[in-house]
Design an enzyme around this catalytic site. Structure first.
Site, PDB file in Angstrom:
ATOM      1  CG  ASP A   1      -4.246 -45.201   4.927  1.00 46.27           C
ATOM      2  OD1 ASP A   1      -4.969 -44.839   5.876  1.00 46.27           O
ATOM      3  OD2 ASP A   1      -3.215 -44.600   4.592  1.00 46.27           O
TER       4      ASP A   1
ATOM      5  CG  ASP B   1      -5.136 -38.729   5.485  1.00 48.88           C
ATOM      6  OD1 ASP B   1      -5.398 -37.815   4.693  1.00 48.88           O
ATOM      7  OD2 ASP B   1      -5.824 -38.974   6.493  1.00 48.88           O
TER       8      ASP B   1
END
Length: 228
Positions: A21, A23
């Site tokens: 991922d 953020d």
């Protein structure tokens, strides 16, 4: 041991590929996310604090659908496009998660992919602002038909790398992202305090607590320093 001392333990996991991922996992963009979504919530008569509880890990239209469930989805998609443009233009306060530069350097030649709810433009802006290299394989918002917590993005990342989902390890910080990784049949390393309540396979405070080594057969060995 004093009450203020956190016990640590070492966890070792093996995999063929890592799915990352962005953020909250590689990039700390909380300042921008909170600025933009607070303004959006106030403009729509919503409690900003309640809105911020659901924004992390999802595409914007999916967040809007949760917060304004009676609203037509086409309106959510239209406002999401506006939100993406605002977030892309605002990189003030975007910095790497602790240890991310060293982590990305260590896995540069190993099997990994970015799987993010950001679109390609926003992902590029934030990775650049944080001084991090963009992985060759990446699954962005345009690549999928469903937002996390749907597992589509992680399954697509595994497929593009040619690795079985069971042989992938996901790195995630949010409830939606952890749920997506688990639904994909993958193990999940949770990053930071947001991940702690969502039962990842292992939890680390940041990427300084992760070491990745490759064995001669291409297996990735992860050594994690986790909270006991």
């Amino acid at each position: 041991m004093s009450a203020s001392t956190t016990a640590r333990t070492t966890v070792v996991l093996t995999a063929k590929a890592l799915l990352l991922d962005m953020d909250g996992t590689l990039v700390n963009s909380d300042a921008v996310v909170e600025r933009c979504w607070r303004e959006w919530a106030v403009a729509h008569g919503l409690d900003p604090q309640e809105a911020l509880k659901v924004v992390h890990g999802r595409q914007g239209y999916a967040t809007m659908a949760i917060l304004l469930p009676e609203r037509p989805m086409e309106q959510n998609h239209a406002e999401n496009a506006e939100m993406l443009a605002r977030e892309t233009a605002d990189t003030d306060g975007v910095v790497p998660i602790e240890g991310a530069p060293e982590f990305m350097a260590a896995i540069a030649d190993l099997q990994h992919a970015l799987v993010t709810s950001a679109d390609a433009t926003l992902a590029g802006a934030r990775m650049t602002a944080a001084g991090l290299p963009m992985p060759r394989v990446r699954v962005t918002a345009e690549s999928v038909g469903a937002s996390k917590p749907d597992p589509e993005g992680f399954l697509k990342g595994a497929a593009e790398l040619g690795v079985d989902p069971a042989d992938c390890i996901v790195f995630e910080d949010s409830a939606a992202g952890i749920a997506a990784g688990q639904a994909a049949g993958m193990r999940v390393v949770g990053i930071g305090p947001r991940a702690s309540a969502h039962a990842p396979t292992a939890l680390v405070p940041d990427l300084r607590s992760v070491r990745v080594d490759a064995t001669p057969d291409g297996t990735l060995r992860l050594t994690l320093s986790t909270a006991a």
